[in-house]
Design a protein around this motif. Structure first.
Motif, PDB file in Angstrom:
ATOM      1  N   VAL A   1      13.209  -3.045  10.012  1.00 52.55           N
ATOM      2  CA  VAL A   1      12.583  -4.211   9.384  1.00 52.55           C
ATOM      3  C   VAL A   1      11.090  -3.971   9.169  1.00 52.55           C
ATOM      4  O   VAL A   1      10.562  -4.182   8.065  1.00 52.55           O
ATOM      5  N   VAL A   2      10.406  -3.507  10.204  1.00 50.03           N
ATOM      6  CA  VAL A   2       8.964  -3.270  10.083  1.00 50.03           C
ATOM      7  C   VAL A   2       8.680  -2.142   9.101  1.00 50.03           C
ATOM      8  O   VAL A   2       7.712  -2.203   8.335  1.00 50.03           O
ATOM      9  N   GLY A   3       9.520  -1.120   9.094  1.00 47.37           N
ATOM     10  CA  GLY A   3       9.340  -0.042   8.135  1.00 47.37           C
ATOM     11  C   GLY A   3       9.454  -0.527   6.697  1.00 47.37           C
ATOM     12  O   GLY A   3       8.642  -0.161   5.836  1.00 47.37           O
ATOM     13  N   LEU A   4      10.436  -1.363   6.425  1.00 45.25           N
ATOM     14  CA  LEU A   4      10.611  -1.907   5.071  1.00 45.25           C
ATOM     15  C   LEU A   4       9.442  -2.800   4.672  1.00 45.25           C
ATOM     16  O   LEU A   4       8.961  -2.744   3.527  1.00 45.25           O
ATOM     17  N   VAL A   5       8.975  -3.625   5.601  1.00 44.76           N
ATOM     18  CA  VAL A   5       7.833  -4.499   5.306  1.00 44.76           C
ATOM     19  C   VAL A   5       6.589  -3.670   5.032  1.00 44.76           C
ATOM     20  O   VAL A   5       5.821  -3.954   4.095  1.00 44.76           O
ATOM     21  N   THR A   6       6.376  -2.643   5.827  1.00 39.55           N
ATOM     22  CA  THR A   6       5.215  -1.767   5.634  1.00 39.55           C
ATOM     23  C   THR A   6       5.248  -1.116   4.261  1.00 39.55           C
ATOM     24  O   THR A   6       4.238  -1.086   3.542  1.00 39.55           O
ATOM     25  N   PHE A   7       6.401  -0.599   3.896  1.00 41.40           N
ATOM     26  CA  PHE A   7       6.547   0.013   2.570  1.00 41.40           C
ATOM     27  C   PHE A   7       6.216  -0.992   1.475  1.00 41.40           C
ATOM     28  O   PHE A   7       5.442  -0.694   0.555  1.00 41.40           O
ATOM     29  N   ALA A   8       6.773  -2.192   1.576  1.00 46.21           N
ATOM     30  CA  ALA A   8       6.574  -3.206   0.535  1.00 46.21           C
ATOM     31  C   ALA A   8       5.113  -3.616   0.413  1.00 46.21           C
ATOM     32  O   ALA A   8       4.569  -3.708  -0.699  1.00 46.21           O
ATOM     33  N   VAL A   9       4.454  -3.846   1.536  1.00 49.09           N
ATOM     34  CA  VAL A   9       3.062  -4.312   1.511  1.00 49.09           C
ATOM     35  C   VAL A   9       2.146  -3.242   0.928  1.00 49.09           C
ATOM     36  O   VAL A   9       1.303  -3.534   0.064  1.00 49.09           O
ATOM     37  N   TYR A  10       2.303  -1.996   1.361  1.00 52.76           N
ATOM     38  CA  TYR A  10       1.398  -0.953   0.880  1.00 52.76           C
ATOM     39  C   TYR A  10       1.694  -0.548  -0.558  1.00 52.76           C
ATOM     40  O   TYR A  10       0.776  -0.157  -1.290  1.00 52.76           O
ATOM     41  N   VAL A  11       2.940  -0.617  -0.968  1.00 49.18           N
ATOM     42  CA  VAL A  11       3.245  -0.360  -2.378  1.00 49.18           C
ATOM     43  C   VAL A  11       2.547  -1.391  -3.261  1.00 49.18           C
ATOM     44  O   VAL A  11       1.917  -1.056  -4.264  1.00 49.18           O
ATOM     45  N   ASN A  12       2.653  -2.655  -2.884  1.00 54.90           N
ATOM     46  CA  ASN A  12       2.000  -3.699  -3.673  1.00 54.90           C
ATOM     47  C   ASN A  12       0.484  -3.589  -3.629  1.00 54.90           C
ATOM     48  O   ASN A  12      -0.200  -3.887  -4.617  1.00 54.90           O
ATOM     49  N   ASP A  13      -0.053  -3.148  -2.483  1.00 57.57           N
ATOM     50  CA  ASP A  13      -1.493  -2.960  -2.387  1.00 57.57           C
ATOM     51  C   ASP A  13      -1.964  -1.867  -3.341  1.00 57.57           C
ATOM     52  O   ASP A  13      -2.986  -2.006  -4.012  1.00 57.57           O
ATOM     53  N   ARG A  14      -1.193  -0.798  -3.441  1.00 56.04           N
ATOM     54  CA  ARG A  14      -1.570   0.296  -4.329  1.00 56.04           C
ATOM     55  C   ARG A  14      -1.390  -0.081  -5.791  1.00 56.04           C
ATOM     56  O   ARG A  14      -2.156   0.362  -6.649  1.00 56.04           O
ATOM     57  N   LEU A  15      -0.420  -0.902  -6.073  1.00 55.40           N
ATOM     58  CA  LEU A  15      -0.246  -1.393  -7.436  1.00 55.40           C
ATOM     59  C   LEU A  15      -1.374  -2.342  -7.827  1.00 55.40           C
ATOM     60  O   LEU A  15      -1.839  -2.327  -8.971  1.00 55.40           O
ATOM     61  N   ALA A  16      -1.829  -3.147  -6.876  1.00 52.86           N
ATOM     62  CA  ALA A  16      -2.892  -4.107  -7.162  1.00 52.86           C
ATOM     63  C   ALA A  16      -4.255  -3.440  -7.321  1.00 52.86           C
ATOM     64  O   ALA A  16      -5.138  -3.953  -8.017  1.00 52.86           O
ATOM     65  N   ASP A  17      -4.446  -2.273  -6.682  1.00 57.63           N
ATOM     66  CA  ASP A  17      -5.753  -1.606  -6.686  1.00 57.63           C
ATOM     67  C   ASP A  17      -5.799  -0.386  -7.600  1.00 57.63           C
ATOM     68  O   ASP A  17      -6.585   0.531  -7.377  1.00 57.63           O
ATOM     69  N   LEU A  18      -4.974  -0.362  -8.625  1.00 56.26           N
ATOM     70  CA  LEU A  18      -4.922   0.799  -9.510  1.00 56.26           C
ATOM     71  C   LEU A  18      -6.287   1.115 -10.132  1.00 56.26           C
ATOM     72  O   LEU A  18      -6.693   2.279 -10.196  1.00 56.26           O
ATOM     73  N   GLU A  19      -6.985   0.104 -10.575  1.00 53.14           N
ATOM     74  CA  GLU A  19      -8.263   0.335 -11.259  1.00 53.14           C
ATOM     75  C   GLU A  19      -9.323   0.867 -10.301  1.00 53.14           C
ATOM     76  O   GLU A  19     -10.043   1.816 -10.612  1.00 53.14           O
ATOM     77  N   THR A  20      -9.414   0.255  -9.128  1.00 52.95           N
ATOM     78  CA  THR A  20     -10.452   0.667  -8.180  1.00 52.95           C
ATOM     79  C   THR A  20     -10.124   1.991  -7.506  1.00 52.95           C
ATOM     80  O   THR A  20     -11.024   2.708  -7.065  1.00 52.95           O
ATOM     81  N   ASP A  21      -8.837   2.340  -7.415  1.00 56.89           N
ATOM     82  CA  ASP A  21      -8.433   3.577  -6.747  1.00 56.89           C
ATOM     83  C   ASP A  21      -8.503   4.797  -7.664  1.00 56.89           C
ATOM     84  O   ASP A  21      -8.426   5.927  -7.186  1.00 56.89           O
ATOM     85  N   ALA A  22      -8.649   4.561  -8.954  1.00 58.77           N
ATOM     86  CA  ALA A  22      -8.595   5.672  -9.905  1.00 58.77           C
ATOM     87  C   ALA A  22      -9.650   6.732  -9.624  1.00 58.77           C
ATOM     88  O   ALA A  22      -9.384   7.941  -9.746  1.00 58.77           O
ATOM     89  N   ALA A  23     -10.846   6.311  -9.237  1.00 55.27           N
ATOM     90  CA  ALA A  23     -11.937   7.260  -9.017  1.00 55.27           C
ATOM     91  C   ALA A  23     -11.816   7.986  -7.686  1.00 55.27           C
ATOM     92  O   ALA A  23     -12.147   9.174  -7.581  1.00 55.27           O
ATOM     93  N   VAL A  24     -11.342   7.295  -6.654  1.00 55.67           N
ATOM     94  CA  VAL A  24     -11.339   7.879  -5.306  1.00 55.67           C
ATOM     95  C   VAL A  24     -10.015   8.547  -4.952  1.00 55.67           C
ATOM     96  O   VAL A  24      -9.961   9.396  -4.064  1.00 55.67           O
ATOM     97  N   ALA A  25      -8.926   8.152  -5.605  1.00 54.70           N
ATOM     98  CA  ALA A  25      -7.612   8.748  -5.329  1.00 54.70           C
ATOM     99  C   ALA A  25      -6.875   8.969  -6.648  1.00 54.70           C
ATOM    100  O   ALA A  25      -5.857   8.326  -6.927  1.00 54.70           O
ATOM    101  N   PRO A  26      -7.373   9.896  -7.483  1.00 55.40           N
ATOM    102  CA  PRO A  26      -6.813  10.065  -8.830  1.00 55.40           C
ATOM    103  C   PRO A  26      -5.352  10.507  -8.841  1.00 55.40           C
ATOM    104  O   PRO A  26      -4.568  10.054  -9.673  1.00 55.40           O
ATOM    105  N   HIS A  27      -4.964  11.399  -7.922  1.00 60.31           N
ATOM    106  CA  HIS A  27      -3.583  11.887  -7.915  1.00 60.31           C
ATOM    107  C   HIS A  27      -2.616  10.773  -7.511  1.00 60.31           C
ATOM    108  O   HIS A  27      -1.553  10.611  -8.112  1.00 60.31           O
ATOM    109  N   ARG A  28      -2.988  10.013  -6.496  1.00 61.61           N
ATOM    110  CA  ARG A  28      -2.140   8.899  -6.076  1.00 61.61           C
ATOM    111  C   ARG A  28      -2.053   7.845  -7.173  1.00 61.61           C
ATOM    112  O   ARG A  28      -0.970   7.310  -7.452  1.00 61.61           O
TER     113      ARG A  28
END
Length: 313
Positions: free
Chosen positions: A69-96
């Motif tokens: 359960v915790v593993g699935l929640v962790t995956f979901a939260v961080y996936v959405n966080d990375r989707l939400a921060d696409l613009e700001t992450d482009a410069a610091v984490a281009p490959h991701r």
């Protein structure tokens, strides 16, 4: 006139070409698996599940669904966080960022399904388990989404507030990781559980600040106050040393009071030693992303040591 290559020579050459082609395809597959594991946040889900299992071993809780359960929640939260921060992450984490952009639709669906399955499984653990499943998502909304801007409010996102940003992350995950297996098994809250919460809270706070070092320029431009932005990298490193020393003091106190066994204390100190060694590289190495990854994996050795000693391997 040069002699034609023999049949055996041609066969050997073709075999060598096929072998090189097979190796190249294998490398490509492994590279794709690595990218999927790292960039989709799957590895964070596995780490969170291992941490829940560690709590279960220390508290002697029966096997249950809480790591999943915790593993699935962790995956979901961080996936959405990375989707939400696409613009700001482009410069610091281009490959991701490129990976997330390329698989954006799949990640949206995977994140939603993961959270849905986690909630459905948590229902079997009772109301408290259900509530704990929703907690990280609720904290993420408060932490990351700029919903106040739409209301014209001057209230800042929790992500932008010094110390509060990392403390919120640490609180959400520490409560969930310690509380979920206890909720599934109806275990009472004990002093040992409190020690585990304190250990995970302090260690997760350090983990949350370490990635802020490579992000210092983008955070400053976005108005996000982190320790590296406000105090600089050297003082951040010293501050994180202080937090890890406080964590070591907590473990020593718990051991002396009989709240932790020698085996458990040793395992947790191993995890803390891995974290301290990671902090030592802040501002002293160009491999900043690897340092952040090392910090996130720092408690896995503690789990490994505990399992190794417990099973008598």
């Amino acid at each position: 006139m040069a002699p034609e290559p023999s049949t055996q020579s041609r066969s050997t050459g073709q075999t060598a070409l096929r072998n090189r082609s097979t190796v190249a395809r294998a490398r490509t597959v492994l590279e794709r698996l690595r990218n999927a594991l790292l960039y989709s946040s799957t590895y964070l889900a596995l780490v969170a599940a291992a941490e829940v299992a560690l709590v279960m071993i220390v508290l002697s809780l029966p096997v249950n669904l809480s790591p999943l359960v915790v593993g699935l929640v962790t995956f979901a939260v961080y996936v959405n966080d990375r989707l939400a921060d696409l613009e700001t992450d482009a410069a610091v984490a281009p490959h991701r960022t490129a990976f997330v952009r390329r698989h954006q639709r799949v990640l949206y669906v995977a994140g939603a399904l993961a959270y849905g399955v986690a909630v459905a499984l948590a229902v079997t653990g009772g109301p408290l388990a259900f509530g704990l499943t929703l907690l990280p998502g609720a904290f993420w909304v408060l932490y990351a989404l700029d919903y106040f801007a739409a209301l014209g409010s001057r209230i800042r996102r929790l992500k932008e507030i010094l110390i509060v940003n990392s403390a919120v992350v640490a609180l959400a995950w520490s409560v969930t990781i310690v509380g979920m297996p206890m909720a599934f098994t109806n275990a009472p809250v004990t002093p040992t559980a409190g020690v585990l919460f304190g250990y995970l809270f302090l260690a997760t706070f350090v983990n949350a600040e370490i990635p802020n070092v490579p992000d210092v320029e983008s955070d400053a431009a976005a108005g996000v106050a982190t320790l590296p932005v406000v105090f600089g990298v050297r003082r951040t490193r010293q501050s994180l040393y202080g937090v890890t020393l406080l964590t070591l003091g907590l473990l020593a106190y718990a051991f002396l009071q009989g709240l932790l066994s020698a085996t458990t204390t040793f395992a947790l100190v191993v995890g803390l030693a891995c974290l301290v060694s990671t902090v030592a590289f802040l501002g002293r190495s160009d491999a900043e992303r690897r340092i952040a990854l090392s910090a996130e994996l720092s408690r896995v050795p503690a789990f490994g040591v505990l399992v190794f000693i417990t099973l008598g391997i």
